[in-house]
Write a protein that holds these residues in place. Structure first.
Motif, short mmCIF file in Angstrom:
data_model
loop_
_atom_site.label_atom_id
_atom_site.label_comp_id
_atom_site.label_asym_id
_atom_site.label_seq_id
_atom_site.Cartn_x
_atom_site.Cartn_y
_atom_site.Cartn_z
N ALA A 194 11.57 6.10 29.54
CA ALA A 194 11.00 6.29 28.22
C ALA A 194 12.10 6.45 27.16
CB ALA A 194 10.09 7.52 28.21
N ILE A 195 12.00 5.65 26.09
CA ILE A 195 12.94 5.77 24.96
C ILE A 195 12.08 6.03 23.71
CG2 ILE A 195 14.83 4.71 23.68
CD1 ILE A 195 15.19 2.80 26.04
N THR A 238 13.36 8.43 17.37
CA THR A 238 13.92 9.66 16.81
C THR A 238 13.68 9.74 15.30
OG1 THR A 238 16.06 8.56 16.55
CG2 THR A 238 15.70 9.81 18.57
N LYS A 239 13.43 8.58 14.68
CA LYS A 239 13.11 8.51 13.25
C LYS A 239 12.10 7.40 13.05
CE LYS A 239 16.31 8.43 10.16
NZ LYS A 239 17.53 8.00 9.43
N ILE A 240 11.40 7.45 11.92
CA ILE A 240 10.45 6.40 11.60
C ILE A 240 10.45 6.20 10.08
CG2 ILE A 240 8.47 7.97 11.40
CD1 ILE A 240 6.77 5.85 12.79
N GLY A 241 10.38 4.95 9.65
CA GLY A 241 10.33 4.63 8.22
C GLY A 241 9.16 3.71 7.94
N THR A 285 15.91 1.00 17.49
CA THR A 285 15.11 -0.22 17.61
C THR A 285 14.79 -0.55 19.07
OG1 THR A 285 17.13 -1.54 17.57
CG2 THR A 285 16.00 -1.20 15.48
N THR A 286 15.52 0.07 20.01
CA THR A 286 15.27 -0.18 21.43
C THR A 286 14.13 0.66 21.99
OG1 THR A 286 16.96 1.49 21.97
CG2 THR A 286 17.65 -0.83 21.94
N ALA A 294 16.63 1.55 8.17
CA ALA A 294 16.03 2.33 9.25
C ALA A 294 17.01 2.49 10.40
CB ALA A 294 14.74 1.67 9.74
N GLU A 295 17.80 1.46 10.65
CA GLU A 295 18.76 1.51 11.73
C GLU A 295 19.95 2.38 11.40
OE1 GLU A 295 19.70 -2.55 12.45
OE2 GLU A 295 17.73 -3.04 13.22
#
Length: 285
Positions: free
Chosen positions: A178-179, A182-185, A213-214, A284-285
């Motif tokens: 599971a990855i 950690t952030k979301i935009g 992004t992974t 975002a990255e």
């Protein structure tokens, strides 16, 4: 009680014969030998006491009928993250073995792992055990922390009982590595982030941009603080309803603390966005 130099467990009759008082009367009325304990009934026929039979690791191992992974999800895989403690569960038969492992032989438990590709190979990824608990009815809960897993590889692990002289291994269980984000935009279709307040019409498609992004846990939930002003559907389609202001929020299903909100205004049926609250994929990255 007489010594038993053979190491074999005496029968009930043999035990009763060895327990005589000074006058030859039996001290015990009966002795009942079970699988895990011995129950003594004194000569009065009323008083009883029970002693556990001593288990050795080999005895516990030889008693195992099956140890089977209990999946938490329908995919039947272990869900693990590097550095995050996770509890995995096994169904143990007979149930007494689960109790013995949790109370006396937790130190004999470990995990062995393999990298899963076209062929299986040894792996440097590992599961460290920090706790073992008997949850009853043969459910053994093992708390583990994974390390060394790589998103580009597949893994499988088996639970091993091993005291250095004898061992038992379960079947291998595949791993979902599971990855979580950690952030979301939030991005908007056809709108450039940071361009100021813009009017976009009666509806617009919003997108959740995840960091990293992974991430393979992309499910999100969209919501509006006032659906009478502007509503947003499960896919991020934002639609004007009536004049006013609403806050639109997207939240990660994997970690609800990871969220992002933007403010939208509806005036004369048209949506306006403050693009300073939007992000591009590169941002975002």
């Amino acid at each position: 009680m007489a010594q038993n130099p053979t190491g074999l467990r005496p029968t009930e009759g043999q035990m009763a014969k060895t327990n005589k008082g000074k006058d030859g009367d039996a001290f015990f009325k009966s002795v009942s030998v079970g699988d895990t304990e011995v129950t003594f009934t004194l000569a009065d026929g009323v008083t009883t006491f029970t002693l556990p039979l001593m288990d050795t690791f080999k005895k516990v191992r030889d008693r195992v009928q099956s140890i089977v992974f209990i999946p938490e999800n329908i995919d039947g895989m272990m869900t693990l993250q590097n550095g995050v403690a996770t509890t995995v569960r096994y169904r143990v038969m007979p149930v007494e073995v689960a109790t013995a492992l949790a109370t006396s032989y937790a130190s004999t438990l470990s995990f062995i792992g393999e990298e899963v590709a076209v062929t299986r190979a040894a792996t440097s990824a590992a599961l460290a055990i920090s706790g073992v608990a008997d949850e009853g009815s043969g459910r053994l809960a093992v708390t583990v922390t994974a390390s060394g897993m790589d998103a580009d590889k597949g893994y499988a692990f088996a639970l091993l009982m091993n005291d250095g002289t004898s061992m038992y291994s379960t079947a291998y269980t595949s791993v979902f590595f599971a990855i979580p984000p950690t952030k979301i935009g939030i991005a908007a279709n056809g709108v450039t982030a940071g361009s100021g307040q813009v009017e976009v019409g009666t509806s617009i498609q919003l997108f959740a941009l995840m960091v990293p992004t992974t991430t393979n846990m992309k499910q999100v939930t969209w919501s509006s603080s006032d659906a009478a002003v502007a509503k947003v559907d499960a896919d991020g389609m934002l639609t004007a309803i009536s004049d006013g202001t609403a806050v639109i929020t997207v939240r990660s299903n994997a970690d609800t603390s990871v969220a992002k909100s933007i403010t939208v205004t509806v005036k004369e049926g048209a949506l306006s966005l403050n693009t300073e609250e939007l992000v591009s994929q590169s941002e975002a990255e």
